[in-house]
Design a protein around this motif. Sequence first.
Motif, short mmCIF file in Angstrom:
data_model
loop_
_atom_site.label_atom_id
_atom_site.label_comp_id
_atom_site.label_asym_id
_atom_site.label_seq_id
_atom_site.Cartn_x
_atom_site.Cartn_y
_atom_site.Cartn_z
N TRP B 147 0.99 -0.82 -0.23
CA TRP B 147 -0.01 0.09 -0.08
C TRP B 147 1.20 1.37 -0.03
O TRP B 147 0.05 2.04 0.08
CB TRP B 147 -1.33 -0.04 1.08
CG TRP B 147 -0.66 -0.24 2.33
CD1 TRP B 147 0.85 -0.06 2.62
CD2 TRP B 147 -0.88 1.43 3.94
NE1 TRP B 147 0.91 0.07 4.66
CE2 TRP B 147 -0.35 0.95 4.69
CE3 TRP B 147 -1.91 1.99 3.80
CZ2 TRP B 147 -0.69 1.60 5.84
CZ3 TRP B 147 -2.22 3.32 5.11
CH2 TRP B 147 -1.36 2.67 5.75
N THR B 148 2.61 0.90 0.08
CA THR B 148 2.67 2.40 0.11
C THR B 148 3.49 2.63 -1.43
O THR B 148 3.76 3.60 -1.46
CB THR B 148 3.74 2.13 0.67
OG1 THR B 148 5.16 0.88 0.74
CG2 THR B 148 3.59 2.05 2.45
N ILE B 393 3.34 -2.69 6.49
CA ILE B 393 3.87 -1.67 6.53
C ILE B 393 2.88 -1.09 7.60
O ILE B 393 1.18 -0.96 6.50
CB ILE B 393 4.75 -0.01 5.44
CG1 ILE B 393 6.03 -1.19 5.68
CG2 ILE B 393 4.89 1.07 6.45
CD1 ILE B 393 6.91 0.00 4.77
N ARG B 396 3.60 4.29 7.79
CA ARG B 396 4.16 4.43 6.68
C ARG B 396 5.46 5.62 6.75
O ARG B 396 6.46 5.49 5.80
CB ARG B 396 2.95 4.96 5.51
CG ARG B 396 1.46 4.52 5.79
CD ARG B 396 1.11 4.56 4.59
NE ARG B 396 1.70 5.78 3.29
CZ ARG B 396 1.02 4.77 1.77
NH1 ARG B 396 0.01 4.14 1.93
NH2 ARG B 396 0.95 5.59 0.82
N CYS B 397 5.23 6.63 7.94
CA CYS B 397 6.67 7.19 8.33
C CYS B 397 7.77 6.90 8.47
O CYS B 397 9.11 7.23 8.12
CB CYS B 397 5.84 8.35 9.01
SG CYS B 397 4.70 9.46 8.46
N GLU B 398 7.57 6.49 9.69
CA GLU B 398 8.31 5.20 10.05
C GLU B 398 8.55 3.62 9.76
O GLU B 398 9.97 2.95 10.28
CB GLU B 398 8.97 5.93 11.67
CG GLU B 398 8.89 6.99 12.23
CD GLU B 398 9.84 7.39 12.01
OE1 GLU B 398 10.78 6.48 12.57
OE2 GLU B 398 9.79 8.53 12.14
N GLU B 399 8.46 3.34 9.10
CA GLU B 399 8.34 2.24 8.13
C GLU B 399 8.17 0.99 8.87
O GLU B 399 9.63 0.30 8.37
CB GLU B 399 9.72 1.88 7.56
CG GLU B 399 9.13 2.88 6.58
CD GLU B 399 10.40 3.40 4.96
OE1 GLU B 399 11.11 2.05 4.77
OE2 GLU B 399 11.00 4.79 5.49
N MET B 434 -1.67 7.84 9.98
CA MET B 434 -1.97 7.04 9.49
C MET B 434 -1.68 5.58 9.72
O MET B 434 -1.69 4.31 8.92
CB MET B 434 -0.54 6.87 8.06
CG MET B 434 -0.85 7.77 7.15
SD MET B 434 -2.20 7.54 6.03
CE MET B 434 -3.32 8.77 6.40
#
Lengths: 101, 493
Positions: B147-148, B393, B396-399, B434
């Motif tokens: 989804w990323t 994931i 999403r920012c810090e994976e 998110m």
Amino acid sequence: MFRRLREPADPVTFSFDDQPLRAARGQSLASALLAAGVDTFRSSIVAGEPRGPYCMMGVCFECLLTVDGVRNRQGCLVEVRDGMVVTSQHGACALPAGDAR
Amino acid sequence: MTARILSDAGSIAATYDLAVIGAGPAGLAAAAEASRLGARVLAIDENAAPGGQIYRSVTRNSPRDLPVLGQDYWNGQALADSFLTSDLDYAPGGTVWSLEPATAGDDGRGIRARIGISLNGAACLIDAKAVIIATGAMERPMPVPGWTLPGVMTAGAAQIALKSAAIVPAGRVVLAGCGPLIYLLAAQLLDAGAEIAALLDTTDRRRYPAAVRHLPDFLRSPYFRKGLSLLLKVRRSVPVVSGITALRILGDRKAETIEFHTGHRKRTVAADCVLLHQGIVPNINLASAAGCAIEWNERQRAFQPATDTEGGSSLPGIFVAGDGGGIGGAQHAEVCGRIAAFAALRTIGLAVPETALAALREERRRFAKGRAFLDTLYRPAEAFRAPPDPDTIVCRCEEVRAGTLRGIVALGVPGPNQLKTFVRCGMGPCQGRMCALTVSEIMAAERGTSPAEIGTYRLRAPVKPLRLSEMAAMPPSPSAVLAVTGRSPDEGP
């Protein structure tokens, strides 16, 4: 990845990674780039994976761009303007060298 | 009369009777109503034009140019017009980065909150006697593998692109998820000439028995007729696959195919653009960071600020209106905005036509009709709320991936706030927007309890990133000068 339903009546010109692009006045930078066929805006800060706009409404922070020298602007919330200089971001931001005293 | 459009932080006054944050249906109605009743109002909104997401760019579009958007969208024009012709200050393109309740409560001037705003590259702090938070909804995160990848967006994102820029996805579009919006968007994209390769419906069939109880109410609601005609229209032109139990988006540097399971069958479909959606949830970050009590709504499977019947939060003078306080739709939000405006004005001592309230309450009840059915039927299955695949994931920012989170939960962290400090989940620029729900869902699933027991992140200002230079350039308050220099500013050096 996106196409315009109509050509911009009042176009502006801006650049993305030194490439000149046209957009409709008043549209967001993220939508202008998508319409110009750009779907990858940056690479992620941990794994360096490609990322592009996800929410288009200011909540996901995936569309971060450097706009006129200012890093981490949300492409979906910034209106495109004539002469704007936009660059993609790669990985995490490096600290300016020399100041780490 | 026209609204005064403020384009820089310096033109925002120091004090207002009422600050309305957000210019979607709830915010527009609240601001216009409060101004009509004599309050000095500031409306702040992130976008360049009023409308929020549902009526995005409604003042800039015309039915002639974008007929695909339909009458429910164009109805927003009258509301936006009534706002723009009100006597109020309007800061479009403004970001609220903090909302702090006045600590001393009533300081004699009746100030209840201090609001940090960034507008056109400069920041300021202003005071308000009352605040209406109308920050609306966002799409529920749909964490599936892939989804990323670029080329994967939310259905709402594609709709915003259509409304705000008249652009549509090119190539093969696949929509995946559940809820009314996905069918509405499919119909709009069809009308706009997009090529929809498939609609993968993840509606959980096990929800039907629970939803049936709310069916009579739904059949009498406007949602029913609109929903039915959309469903028929989409099913006529698009291959719809129902009963999807798992999804995976594959591709090298961008979305190329989507793999899906229906029971034990696995299939793939090629896609240039994947649009995900599984309902909308309140966008609570600002209310939460302000310190409003947050509660779990089990029917809507989301956190929301706790409010009384008029939108009053747990903090005096701070109200929440519209979908930001619980999902009810645009018309419901508009009425909630008016009711909250009445309540806010009453607290600051302005006269309110109390006799109009009964009719507003009745309208609100009418617009809430049918919601219970939609909420119950379209609750996503657990696999789509708490991803079973460890590599998915979540943040999403810090994976940060689902497997990592489950591992941390197994170590015995007490709650999402401790989990955050272990792996930085929720500490990136989106500030947990998110991942927060997914984190609570995963934790609840691991512990065999409800997210109500788990809670969610404690959030703090700034709720949106702010440049340090903007903060540094703000004029120092007397108390700030005293804190740093040890002298009060009028003492001199």
